[in-house]
Design an enzyme around this catalytic site. Structure first.
Site, short mmCIF file in Angstrom:
data_model
loop_
_atom_site.label_atom_id
_atom_site.label_comp_id
_atom_site.label_asym_id
_atom_site.label_seq_id
_atom_site.Cartn_x
_atom_site.Cartn_y
_atom_site.Cartn_z
CB SER A 92 3.02 32.20 48.64
OG SER A 92 3.97 33.11 48.72
CD GLU A 162 -2.63 33.91 56.23
OE1 GLU A 162 -3.89 33.38 56.59
OE2 GLU A 162 -1.94 33.61 55.50
CD GLU A 229 -3.78 37.13 49.85
OE1 GLU A 229 -2.93 37.13 50.80
OE2 GLU A 229 -3.81 36.34 49.09
#
Ligand code: KIV
Length: 313
Positions: A92, A162, A229
């Site tokens: 991020s 991920e 998430e």
């Protein structure tokens, strides 16, 4: 402090009294040269470890939820370290630090360099570095090359990647070769172009089942924790009950084994934040007010004042 360090002879022992004074956890902690990348902790062996994090969930129960925040810089790490169990150098940082439109353009170099800064600024939390898009997906071997570089350069304890079942082989490959892996399921921002946006996941039965089975695959492959998430709450709870390792929620559920937020979001640095973010401060206002006052004082020549100027003896 830094001046004292420069005047002293080189060597750890010669610096010992000054270093001892910096060993308390404090927001005035100074960067000193003894806290190097090679020895990131002024209190050797006091940093939490990945096995300790994994063991916080016993027989499906985590008594004390895990606390994780993102950190991208040394100073930020210093301030967050004593309050957290884990610091995540999240990709991020692409949006938060570099103003990029998504996490897709983030590079291995960016992650390694920010990871090193966070390791230098912390000595309590486990530091985990995100593997950026394109650095791990094509094969377990590619993932090992990238992850080992991240750990060598940053000094971090593990990586996060991920994806679910498709990444299970890679998670096992890395874990069996000495690289702890944190998984990440549900809303996976690096897949934004496939998902079509950042909406919460798990609203259909098929999507919900896939998220739970993805998490199971990562757990079985040896992930030491899994970020969940942007999923509807019942799915976050199902995932948490389905896996042996701790889940760390963001936009998920208070029933997860821990929580993570992007630090700048919870500090109120941005006007627009997702629904799952709680703003614990309004730092954007604080910074903007300070800059406005500084600008006004410069323009009226009241800064620098007497206290900030040097006069001849
Ligand atoms: O990149 C990041 O900051 C993350 C967290 C939001 C979990 O992956």
């Amino acid at each position: 402090m830094l001046q004292v360090l420069r005047q002293r002879p080189r060597g750890w022992l010669a610096l010992a009294p000054e270093i001892a004074r910096t060993r308390t956890m404090s927001t005035t902690f100074q960067l000193d040269t003894a806290t190097s990348r090679a020895t990131p902790t002024p209190q050797p062996m006091r940093r939490l470890t990945v096995p300790k994090i994994r063991q916080r969930k016993k027989d499906g129960v985590t008594e004390q939820p895990l606390v994780m925040l993102t950190a991208y810089t040394a100073r930020q790490a210093q301030l967050l370290d004593e309050h957290c169990d884990l610091l995540l150098v999240g990709d991020s940082l692409g949006q938060v630090i570099y103003g990029l439109p998504s996490t897709i353009p983030v590079t291995l170099d960016m992650m390694a360099n920010h990871g090193a800064a966070v390791v230098r600024g912390s000595y309590h939390s486990v530091v985990i570095v995100d593997m950026p898009f394109g650095s791990y997906e094509s094969s377990p071997q590619q993932a090992f090359e990238s992850a080992s570089q991240l750990l060598k350069i940053s000094g971090a304890a593990g990586v996060k990647l991920e994806g679910g079942a498709a990444m299970a082989e890679t998670v096992a490959f890395l874990t069996q070769r000495g690289i702890p892996v944190m998984g990440h399921v549900g809303l996976t921002p690096q897949a934004v172009n496939v998902l079509g946006g950042y909406a919460a996941r798990g609203r259909s039965d098929a999507e919900a089942d896939k998220i739970v089975s993805d998490a199971r695959s990562l757990d079985e492959a040896g992930a030491f924790a899994i970020v969940v998430e942007g999923v509807v709450e019942p799915i976050a709870i199902d995932v948490t009950q389905a896996v042996g390792c701790p889940t760390i929620g963001i936009g998920a559920s208070a029933q997860c084994d821990g929580q993570v937020l992007v630090c700048e979001d919870m500090l109120g640095m941005f006007e627009r934040v997702p629904r799952f973010v709680k703003r614990y401060e309004e730092m954007a206002d604080v910074i903007s007010r300070a800059a406005a006052t500084y600008a006004a004082e410069v323009r009226e020549r009241s800064f620098p004042g007497e206290a900030q100027t040097y006069q001849p003896k």
